[in-house]
Structures are given as structure tokens and as C-alpha cells.
Design a protein around this motif. Sequence first.
Motif, PDB file in Angstrom:
ATOM      1  N   THR A  16       0.843  -1.361   0.382  1.00  0.00           N
ATOM      2  CA  THR A  16       0.260  -0.168   0.197  1.00  0.00           C
ATOM      3  C   THR A  16       0.610   1.145   0.115  1.00  0.00           C
ATOM      4  O   THR A  16       1.783   1.131   0.759  1.00  0.00           O
ATOM      5  CB  THR A  16      -0.594  -0.002   1.440  1.00  0.00           C
ATOM      6  OG1 THR A  16      -0.485   0.523   2.450  1.00  0.00           O
ATOM      7  CG2 THR A  16      -1.988  -1.309   1.583  1.00  0.00           C
ATOM      8  N   GLU A  18       0.486   3.538   2.360  1.00  0.00           N
ATOM      9  CA  GLU A  18       0.868   3.653   3.804  1.00  0.00           C
ATOM     10  C   GLU A  18       1.611   2.932   4.225  1.00  0.00           C
ATOM     11  O   GLU A  18       2.449   3.917   5.071  1.00  0.00           O
ATOM     12  CB  GLU A  18      -0.832   3.566   4.677  1.00  0.00           C
ATOM     13  CG  GLU A  18      -2.196   3.821   4.090  1.00  0.00           C
ATOM     14  CD  GLU A  18      -1.644   5.379   3.973  1.00  0.00           C
ATOM     15  OE1 GLU A  18      -1.232   6.257   4.704  1.00  0.00           O
ATOM     16  OE2 GLU A  18      -2.459   6.594   2.761  1.00  0.00           O
ATOM     17  N   LYS A  33      -0.910   9.900  -3.945  1.00  0.00           N
ATOM     18  CA  LYS A  33      -2.289   9.810  -3.092  1.00  0.00           C
ATOM     19  C   LYS A  33      -3.083  10.730  -3.543  1.00  0.00           C
ATOM     20  O   LYS A  33      -4.329  10.431  -4.059  1.00  0.00           O
ATOM     21  CB  LYS A  33      -1.888   9.976  -1.463  1.00  0.00           C
ATOM     22  CG  LYS A  33      -0.795   9.191  -0.925  1.00  0.00           C
ATOM     23  CD  LYS A  33      -0.704   9.140   0.787  1.00  0.00           C
ATOM     24  CE  LYS A  33      -0.176   8.597   1.622  1.00  0.00           C
ATOM     25  NZ  LYS A  33      -0.041   8.595   2.828  1.00  0.00           N
ATOM     26  N   GLN A  64      -4.509   0.952  -3.714  1.00  0.00           N
ATOM     27  CA  GLN A  64      -5.495   1.760  -2.999  1.00  0.00           C
ATOM     28  C   GLN A  64      -6.564   2.574  -3.801  1.00  0.00           C
ATOM     29  O   GLN A  64      -8.109   2.838  -3.918  1.00  0.00           O
ATOM     30  CB  GLN A  64      -4.250   3.108  -2.522  1.00  0.00           C
ATOM     31  CG  GLN A  64      -5.532   4.223  -1.826  1.00  0.00           C
ATOM     32  CD  GLN A  64      -4.343   5.047  -1.372  1.00  0.00           C
ATOM     33  OE1 GLN A  64      -3.579   4.649  -0.431  1.00  0.00           O
ATOM     34  NE2 GLN A  64      -5.135   6.366  -1.040  1.00  0.00           N
ATOM     35  N   GLN A  67      -9.305   0.473  -4.289  1.00  0.00           N
ATOM     36  CA  GLN A  67      -9.544   0.020  -3.277  1.00  0.00           C
ATOM     37  C   GLN A  67     -10.918   1.555  -2.947  1.00  0.00           C
ATOM     38  O   GLN A  67     -12.746   1.277  -2.387  1.00  0.00           O
ATOM     39  CB  GLN A  67      -9.129   0.322  -1.859  1.00  0.00           C
ATOM     40  CG  GLN A  67      -8.188  -0.784  -1.401  1.00  0.00           C
ATOM     41  CD  GLN A  67      -7.956  -0.555  -0.868  1.00  0.00           C
ATOM     42  OE1 GLN A  67      -7.648  -0.105   0.435  1.00  0.00           O
ATOM     43  NE2 GLN A  67      -7.139  -1.856  -0.115  1.00  0.00           N
TER      44      GLN A  67
END
Length: 235
Positions: A16, A18, A33, A64, A67
Amino acid sequence: MNRQLPLAVELRPTITLEDFIPGENGQLLTLLKSIAAGKNGETLFISGASASGKSHLLMGLCSQAEQLGRSCAYLPLEQLHPLSPELLSGLEEMDIIAVDDVQHIAANPHWERGLFVLFNLAHGLRRNLIFSADQGPTHLPLGLPDLGSRLSWGSVYQLHPLDHNGLMELLQTQAQKRGLQLKPKVAQWLLTHCNRSPRNLLNLLEQLDQAALAEKRHNLTLPFIQSCLQHPPCG
């Protein structure tokens, strides 16, 4: 096959954005992001040495974004270059097109032409195009000058390697994610005695995780780590 991935390439769910330790790459991480969250029309080229985190960023971006309901195509050219570039057909409809390791198709006229066509179609539709390679677009040995020009249209980022503190954070963050306890002095020992590339460190943690699981333990003590490693340590 994932309906958002037109190719039989699986994204590892553990990767990810993150989890990426930015170090001096914070601006790039912030931009990725924002793309995952819905920003359109971005063209990026990310260069960096092997194991510097390029694939992590591209795969993390796609994971990401998926999702959040965005359609993505992740294209690892190291794996795909033996195949026909016809597999690129229709990918311009994806919200995000992440093309990893462009150096593997340099000097291949069919693949270069295929990427050139895909770039033009996707750019015209304001899709997000993210490329990576081991060197910047102006230094790739491309036979199609127009492709090199296109790859330089957007922002070009060179990944900065993690410093000592960044590598410490990487080790401890990934150990914690696996439910392992890794004290700073033990992480320091690993960085002193082992190959410090992020890829090697993550592979090492995976090895230690499996050994800890077999012994039903969570604390990675120095004696335990030393007992798990063969000489010379850590490869």
C-alpha cells in the motif's frame, strides 16, 4: 481475474502507499495519493535504482485506487515484454495506467510503438499515466524519439534512497505490521551486518517472520535472529 485489471497480473494486497516510507520522497507520495483519490490528467515518470521502491509505489497506487472504485492497469514490463504489445489495446479506458520498468522494452520497436499509441490515446482522454524505469526518460536507449519525448511531458521524479533513519523506520514498521517486536538496537544490528537494500531487508523480515511463527514467538531478539541466519549473514 480482477475486473479492473485486464491483464493476468495480481497486485499483492500487502503493498500500500501507506506502507511506503517516504524519506525525501514526500512530495511524490502526496501526489500519488491524490491520483488514487481521484485526480485526473497526471503524467508522471519515476526513476530510481533497482529495489528503490518504484514497483511499491505503482502497485500501492493501484491497490489504493481500486479500493476507492477507480479502474487501474498495472503493467510490469519485466514480466510482460516477451508478450505481444497488442495486450495494451483498450487500456486507455482505465482511470490509472501504471507502467513499471520501461527499460525492459527499450529498443523493441513493437513495444515502443505500442506504448506510444497508448500514451496518445490515454493522454487525450485525460487518464493518469505513471511510468517507472531505472533511469530518466531522456537517458533510456529508446529507438522511437517521439516516445522519449512523450515520457518527458509530465513531472519527472528521481527517487531518493532511504537514509539510515528511514531504513530503521522501514524495519520497525514492517515488523510491527507482522505482529513482531523488533527493538531499535536489534534493527541497528541488522542494518550494520546485512545488505541494506529495502528489498533485501523485507525479504529478511519475511524469513524471520516464518521462523518466529514456527517457534510461536513474537520477539525478534538478537540471539534468535543470529540463529536464523546462515553465514555470511543476510546475504
